[in-house]
Scaffold this motif. Structure first.
Motif: not given
Length: 512
Positions: A253-265, A449-451, A474-478
């Motif tokens: 509803l907020m962005v007008g599209r689904p964010l399939t993964t909130y934190f990019p793999e 996050y994508e950047l 969600g974003m850290s490798d360590r």
């Protein structure tokens, strides 16, 4: 300081309307930023207001607070129609606002801040200030909020961010507010301080106060709010009971599209390379004996409670604070960074916690802000950076009328993207990020996050400080955890919030 959590029963399911706003519309320079919005706040209810930066949330709050006058629309408070031409009029009508940027005088006491301009007098309006009464009234206010450990005579300068937040709320309550607006009240708070705020909010709603709660932290919106209103592009999208929404639906509803993964793999084609940044026993008056490594293509999260030394460690690496002992190495070579300018010359980028005070020149254009660092330190690269910048800003989805637009007129998310663009212009080897998504909406967060993942694909090393544990995890490798200026330990990617908090507070050591 402690906050006593109330145990009485919650208010009735549907309180009477405390504030009804109808047809609220506002334009600036011919641009409509809020169009025909209706909003009802009920007594004893926390009503969430969410949307991307630029959705119109701040404009609505400022109209309800008397900062802006609506072009059209009506406001009814307690059954009576009101019109605010000044914040004082809103406060007198019982509508108080706690803005994200505190409005406190640091060299005055808690009592002096709460009663500023309304100090009780001994002999009517012209007599001396009745300091004793003012302090008694302040103590009663704090006690009514369930707060203990704060004294009315304490200078605000000595308070933590969480304690200053409480002073702002107490000031709002002192106006006998029936409606309190809260703008990102937990943005600068650590997790354990958020619980203190929750206790105060619960007390306020039990007293029948209606709260309009604005936050980009969806977890706390679902935790606190009974009803959620969504804005997008200045228009009303939906108002629903919280039980009828999921986080995924709210984001859509907020962005007008689904964010399939909130934190990019993590990209499968990214391999962690050699050690890019290394600290060996680094210490000064802020951190003590810190040793760590961040490799090319890696995101390392730096977790810890407020005051644990996370920000100070980044500032030490960048040259804001001198290294008194130990060494800092870049690509295997010891470096001596004695100033931020030298940090930039070493191709270190530092995205500061406070973008408005430290990251941007708000009255300058987007182009001047993005070229500022490279123009100052690498002047020969300026012409190329100028040619590349439109593409960089477009890639970051910066929404602006032109590159000549002043940064102060951008939304928070777009301001953060401008900060990122200015550091990309130096082609960094290491990016130090301090609360990189604080105060920006979910769509802008996702782009940041994508950047970050794109930077790792280019071999950049990222060291990130965040107070939001889901973001760290969600974003850290360590994950590295700090406590009292030292590294308390390391945890693998995907660790639980409980394990991070246990290490940050020392509970893990106590258990061992």
């Amino acid at each position: 300081m402690t906050v006593t959590t109330p145990t009485s029963t919650p208010p009735s399911e549907h309180g009477d309307p405390a504030l009804v706003a109808s047809g609220m519309t506002k334009s600036f320079f011919g641009n409509t930023v809020l169009a025909d919005l209706d909003l009802t706040l009920r007594a004893g209810e926390v009503h969430g207001l969410v949307g991307e930066n630029g959705a119109g949330k701040s404009t609505l709050m400022k109209m309800l607070a008397g900062v802006h006058t609506p072009d059209s629309g009506t406001i009814v408070v307690g059954g009576e129609q009101v019109s605010f031409g000044h914040p004082v009029q809103a406060q007198r009508a019982g509508v108080a606002t706690v803005f994200q940027e505190f409005n406190l005088l640091l060299e005055r006491t808690i009592a002096e801040n709460i009663w500023l301009g309304r100090e009780p007098r001994r002999f009517g309006r012209v007599g001396p200030v009745d300091t004793a009464r003012m302090r008694r009234d302040t103590d009663e206010l704090l006690a009514g909020l369930g707060v203990s450990g704060l004294k009315a005579s304490t200078l605000v300068r000595s308070l933590s961010v969480a304690e200053q937040q409480i002073v702002e709320i107490a000031k709002a309550v002192s106006f006998d507010a029936t409606v309190i607006q809260m703008d990102e009240p937990t943005a600068a708070l650590a997790d354990h301080e958020v619980e203190l705020l929750y206790g105060i909010i619960e007390r306020l709603t039990e007293r029948g106060v209606a709260i309009l709660y604005v936050s980009h932290r969806l977890k706390e919106v679902f935790h606190l709010c009974r009803t959620i209103t969504v804005l997008k592009d200045g228009r009303h999208v939906a108002t629903r009971p919280v039980e009828e929404l999921t986080e995924a639906e709210l984001v859509r509803l907020m962005v007008g599209r689904p964010l399939t993964t909130y934190f990019p793999e993590k990209p499968v084609d990214v391999e962690v390379g050699e050690v890019r940044l290394a600290l060996d026993g680094v210490g000064n008056g802020y951190v003590d004996g810190v040793s760590l490594e961040v490799r090319a293509g890696e995101i390392v999260g730096l977790a810890g409670l407020q005051g644990s030394g996370r920000t100070e460690l980044l500032e030490t690496v960048f040259g804001v604070h001198a290294v008194a002992r130990g060494t800092v190495s870049l690509d295997g070579r010891p470096i001596s960074v004695r100033s931020p300018r030298q940090g930039v010359r070493a191709r270190l980028a530092f995205i500061t916690e406070d973008r408005k005070a430290k990251g941007l020149a708000l009255n300058q254009s987007i182009l001047d802000n993005t070229l500022g660092v490279v123009r100052s330190v690498f002047p020969r690269r300026t012409a190329q950076a100028r040619r590349d910048m439109p593409g960089v800003l477009s890639n970051l989805d910066v929404a602006a009328a032109s590159l000549g637009q002043e940064v102060q007129f951008l939304s928070g998310g777009n301001q953060q993207k401008v900060v990122l663009a200015r550091w990309l212009s130096i082609d960094p080897l290491v990016v130090l990020m301090d609360e990189p998504t604080r105060g920006i909406d979910v769509g802008a967060k996702h782009r940041v996050y994508e950047l970050m993942r794109e930077l790792t694909r280019q071999g950049v090393a990222v060291l990130m400080v965040s107070s939001e544990l889901p973001e760290v995890i969600g974003m850290s490798d360590r994950i590295l955890v700090m406590r009292d200026g030292r590294l308390a330990g390391e945890l693998p990617a995907g660790s639980s919030e409980e394990s991070v908090l246990a290490m940050a507070t020392g509970a893990a050591e106590d258990a061992a």
